[in-house]
Design a protein around this motif. Structure first.
Motif, PDB file in Angstrom:
ATOM      1  N   TYR A   5      51.939 126.146  10.564  1.00  0.00           N
ATOM      2  CA  TYR A   5      52.826 127.079   9.872  1.00  0.00           C
ATOM      3  C   TYR A   5      52.380 128.500  10.171  1.00  0.00           C
ATOM      4  O   TYR A   5      51.219 128.760  10.451  1.00  0.00           O
ATOM      5  N   GLN A  13      59.616 135.434   6.669  1.00  0.00           N
ATOM      6  CA  GLN A  13      59.891 133.999   6.638  1.00  0.00           C
ATOM      7  C   GLN A  13      58.616 133.217   6.911  1.00  0.00           C
ATOM      8  O   GLN A  13      57.707 133.683   7.595  1.00  0.00           O
ATOM      9  N   LEU A  15      57.362 130.049   8.761  1.00  0.00           N
ATOM     10  CA  LEU A  15      57.816 129.172   9.841  1.00  0.00           C
ATOM     11  C   LEU A  15      56.971 127.907   9.883  1.00  0.00           C
ATOM     12  O   LEU A  15      55.745 127.969   9.840  1.00  0.00           O
ATOM     13  N   TYR A  72      62.230 126.825   8.580  1.00  0.00           N
ATOM     14  CA  TYR A  72      61.605 127.983   7.949  1.00  0.00           C
ATOM     15  C   TYR A  72      61.988 128.031   6.473  1.00  0.00           C
ATOM     16  O   TYR A  72      62.974 127.435   6.031  1.00  0.00           O
ATOM     17  N   ASN A 164      53.554 127.746  16.855  1.00  0.00           N
ATOM     18  CA  ASN A 164      54.983 127.860  16.616  1.00  0.00           C
ATOM     19  C   ASN A 164      55.755 127.091  17.683  1.00  0.00           C
ATOM     20  O   ASN A 164      55.328 126.993  18.830  1.00  0.00           O
TER      21      ASN A 164
END
Length: 214
Positions: A5, A13, A15, A72, A164
């Motif tokens: 994350y 946000q 993610l 998200y 990510n």
């Protein structure tokens, strides 16, 4: 399964990214996963009295292959005490379909080679944090059609830890050896030399060839 994350400071946000593997001899289609953020004690995060969660669906995972998923949460949904995630297959939402690989419509193993990541935008504009990612499309055997693919870009830090995953579709008209370009958000701590691009099959109508789970 691997997950990570990252908080995007530009859009405020949280993610969540996941890479899953299909260990079975059948292809899995329409697999839905639930993502739940957890606090330091491993408890589910609540918002307005309800647990915070979201879902993502992987269209098709061929045997022995990996696929990426992401979602998200907003700042209101996921405050700063989030320290881990729980990822689980959602059997209520998921209509997972097990498909004979030969009937999936994908006979070609597609790969992305010669991956390049451009300079990360550090301006204060709407493109802050973005960079161009490009790669060359290859496939084996080269004589078979590529089919429509989901391009998943995986970013890791210098230790190899997943940071990510995000992506987009590319059309079935992509030619062998063609270089593809698109813009994507790059985490600050990403080691761009470790960038991975996966070309995942996008199943259009898997229910037409469903079979029982092996």
């Amino acid at each position: 399964m691997r997950w990570w994350y990252e908080r995007d400071p530009n859009n405020d946000q949280f993610l969540a990214s996941v890479v899953v593997t299909n260990p079975c001899r059948w292809a899995a289609a329409n697999v839905t996963f639930t993502v739940l953020p957890l606090d330091g004690q491993g408890h589910e995060i609540l918002s307005a009295g309800r647990r915070v969660q979201d879902n993502f669906t992987v269209g098709l995972i061929m045997p022995g292959q990996r696929a990426a998923g992401w979602t998200y949460f907003t700042h209101q949904e996921s405050p700063s005490e989030v320290v881990s995630l729980r990822i689980q297959r959602d059997v209520k939402l998921s209509r997972t379909c097990w498909v004979n690989p030969a009937a999936s419509g994908y006979r070609t193993t597609a790969r992305a080679t010669d991956i390049a990541v451009g300079k990360r935008d550090t301006s204060r504009s709407v493109t802050n944090g973005q960079a161009e990612v490009s790669f060359v499309v290859t496939r084996d055997p080269a004589t078979y059609a590529l089919g429509k693919r989901i391009v998943s870009v995986i970013f890791r830090d210098s230790s190899g830890r997943l940071l990510n995953a995000n992506g987009q579709s590319i059309g079935s008209d992509s030619r062998y050896g063609q270089r593809k370009h698109f813009m994507t958000w790059v985490p600050v701590k990403a080691d761009t030399k470790r960038t991975e691009v996966m070309l995942e099959p996008e199943q259009n109508n898997p229910t037409s060839s469903c079979m029982a789970r092996p």
